[in-house]
Write a protein that holds these residues in place. Structure first.
Motif: not given
Length: 117
Positions: A30-45
């Motif tokens: 939900a956090k990724i889909n809510g603000d994808p630009g904030a996570y773009f090219n960042k590593e997440v789990s």
């Protein structure tokens, strides 16, 4: 507490802090889909259950649902887990992923996977 104990304690705290700083950020779909630009090219789990999977010769895509939403994961050379599998995935968030001539919305390019029982 003597000086040696203080130094040891501070060294241990510093090492743990450095190790945790290098870990990928665990988040929710939900956090990724809510603000994808904030996570773009960042590593997440993300940890969730595979709801759809399509693969061929070790490559493919699968949809991961963590209870807050679903996201497509691009698996290259990792194989594709079966539907209903519980997995934890670490990867880089990408704006659009393409597999087999089909485009999917915001997704994760997998870099590591851990299967959960």
């Amino acid at each position: 507490m003597n000086r040696l104990h203080k130094i040891l304690l501070l060294s241990t705290i510093a090492c743990i802090t450095l190790l945790l700083a290098g870990c990928p950020q665990r988040t929710t779909v939900a956090k990724i889909n809510g603000d994808p630009g904030a996570y773009f090219n960042k590593e997440v789990s993300v940890v969730g259950v595979v709801s759809h999977s399509y693969g061929f010769l070790g490559n493919g895509v699968y949809q991961l649902n963590d209870g807050t939403g679903a996201i497509w994961v691009l698996a290259q050379n990792y194989g594709v887990p079966g539907d209903g599998s519980r997995v934890g995935v670490t990867g880089t968030v990408i704006p659009t992923l393409t597999f087999g001539g089909k485009s999917y919305a915001t997704g994760i390019r997998e870099t590591r996977r851990r299967t959960h029982p």
